[in-house]
Scaffold this active site. Structure first.
Site, mmCIF file in Angstrom:
data_model
loop_
_atom_site.group_PDB
_atom_site.id
_atom_site.type_symbol
_atom_site.label_atom_id
_atom_site.label_comp_id
_atom_site.label_asym_id
_atom_site.label_seq_id
_atom_site.Cartn_x
_atom_site.Cartn_y
_atom_site.Cartn_z
ATOM 1 C CG HIS A 40 30.415 -10.263 34.242
ATOM 2 N ND1 HIS A 40 29.120 -9.815 34.383
ATOM 3 C CD2 HIS A 40 30.697 -10.144 32.909
ATOM 4 C CE1 HIS A 40 28.638 -9.462 33.208
ATOM 5 N NE2 HIS A 40 29.576 -9.636 32.298
ATOM 6 C CG HIS A 96 27.963 -13.499 29.993
ATOM 7 N ND1 HIS A 96 28.342 -13.252 28.695
ATOM 8 C CD2 HIS A 96 28.064 -12.312 30.634
ATOM 9 C CE1 HIS A 96 28.668 -11.973 28.579
ATOM 10 N NE2 HIS A 96 28.509 -11.387 29.739
ATOM 11 C CD GLU A 112 25.088 -10.282 29.989
ATOM 12 O OE1 GLU A 112 25.551 -9.990 31.104
ATOM 13 O OE2 GLU A 112 25.456 -9.722 28.951
HETATM 14 C C1 BGC Z 1 28.831 -6.647 29.658
HETATM 15 C C2 BGC Z 1 29.889 -6.065 28.757
HETATM 16 C C3 BGC Z 1 31.133 -6.834 28.922
HETATM 17 C C4 BGC Z 1 30.859 -8.252 28.602
HETATM 18 C C5 BGC Z 1 32.086 -9.077 28.816
HETATM 19 C C6 BGC Z 1 28.651 -8.081 29.309
HETATM 20 O O1 BGC Z 1 27.773 -8.656 30.211
HETATM 21 O O2 BGC Z 1 27.645 -5.959 29.550
HETATM 22 O O3 BGC Z 1 30.112 -4.725 29.053
HETATM 23 O O4 BGC Z 1 32.165 -6.352 28.136
HETATM 24 O O5 BGC Z 1 29.849 -8.753 29.427
HETATM 25 O O6 BGC Z 1 31.951 -10.248 28.152
#
Ligand code: BGC
Length: 359
Positions: free
Chosen positions: A114, A188, A323
């Site tokens: 991310h 998210h 997402e």
């Molecule tokens: C991911 C997860 C991660 C999470 C964190 C998601 O987008 O797929 O693996 O732990 O984000 O908030």
């Protein structure tokens, strides 16, 4: 959700808090004519509150969120945030573009997740309100300098959050760079359509016939596996909980669902349904649409009761994320649609959250 013609869409700006260096963080409250109301803060572009009427017209907050700016800065597991420059994982934080290798932060074991330690979810964005006859929203802007978190190129990013009287939150993402780089932006939000409890009883439909199996670090192996005859098949709506505890290596790796579903083979600008979720008691329905080729379905497996907000404890699987994005590790997967952005071309993507209730 009937339209009240006396009410007009509106947006108002408020002071939310200050970052440690004094930077002011604002909060926008965006309303449509039908009782949907969102709070969005400039820090991380985070949607902190999403009030959506249930089948009886009673509004309830359907997203997980924290109570203060300090908590968002200290310990936000990406609740409600804009994600960039690269949503999801890049193996070992490494990629090569035009013959040049780059090393990104590794903030998820040995991998990059991310956008890194100071991803777009942790930057204070510019936020400009707007109203039209049928919608209201904010335009978020951010400049990420060349080298930010290891990424090449200065990236100018713009995200429009537009809440319409058709009960859609229409999100349009744009970016431009001055050097060849990679981009994979997403949103998210963690949803809990009942407003409380776990998400296992929600009915989910994902119209994808393949998903990306992952290794132990949740990096795709490169295979696109048919969902057929297994717990990953959501082509016919079923509850999230129905198969989540099936003995299955992939479910064990994600501690539940944390996988990328393929919506189309090539990136194009056709808006398609990525998922539909129905919550039987409140009657709330959420559809997620996108032009992206894939969608990550994450069933909140890493929530463990240590975080609290809005008077609730966020227990295991008390929220889910859908997402839309390009698949994880695309820069290292020649078989996946490209995430490269070159100078002179414009990155554009779109995600729509469509709210309704069961008939
Ligand atoms: C991911 C997860 C991660 C999470 C964190 C998601 O987008 O797929 O693996 O732990 O984000 O908030």
């Amino acid at each position: 959700m009937s339209q009240d013609t006396n009410k007009l869409p509106s947006v108002s700006l408020h002071h939310y808090g200050n970052l440690e260096d004094g930077t002011e963080v604002s909060l926008a409250t965006v309303k449509n004519a039908n009782g949907i109301e969102l709070d969005i803060i400039s820090y991380g572009g985070i949607i902190t509150r999403m009030m959506v009427p249930d089948a009886d017209g009673k509004p309830g907050d359907i997203v997980l969120g924290l109570d203060t700016l300090e908590e968002y800065v200290a310990s936000n597991p990406y609740f409600g945030a804009l994600i960039g420059r690269y949503g999801n994982r890049i193996a070992k934080g490494k990629f090569t573009i035009e013959g040049k290798s780059y090393q990104l932060d590794t903030n998820d074991g040995e991998n990059h997740l991310h956008g890194g330690v100071q991803g777009f979810d942790k930057k204070n964005w510019g936020m400009e309100p707007f109203v039209t006859e049928t919608s209201a929203g904010v335009v978020m802007t951010l400049t990420s300098e060349d080298g930010d978190q290891g990424y090449p190129g200065k990236l100018e990013t713009r995200v429009t959050y537009e809440l319409t009287n058709d009960n859609e939150l229409d999100m349009r993402f744009e970016a431009a760079t001055d050097k060849a780089t990679i981009v994979n932006l997403t949103q998210h939000s963690y949803f809990n359509l009942a407003g409380d409890g776990d998400i296992l009883g929600l009915e989910l439909m994902i119209p994808a016939d393949r998903f990306t199996p992952v290794d132990k670090g949740l990096i795709p192996t490169g295979e696109l596996k048919p969902v057929e005859d297994g717990p990953f098949d959501f082509r016919q709506a079923k509850t999230i909980g129905q198969d989540i505890d099936t003995e299955n290596e992939q479910l064990a790796r994600g501690l539940g669902y944390d996988h990328n579903y393929i919506l189309k083979d090539e990136a194009n600008d056709e808006l398609v349904l990525a998922a539909k979720v129905t919550e039987p008691t409140s009657g709330r329905v959420l559809e997620v649409l996108t032009v992206e080729p894939a969608v990550q379905f994450y069933s909140g497996n890493f929530l463990d009761g240590t975080l609290q907000g809005k008077g609730k404890v966020f227990e295991h699987r008390s929220g889910f994320c859908l997402e839309p994005q390009h698949s994880p590790d695309s820069p290292n997967q020649p078989g996946f649609p490209s995430t490269t952005l070159l100078p002179g071309s414009q990155y554009e993507t779109r995600i729509v959250y469509r709210f309704s209730t069961v008939e």
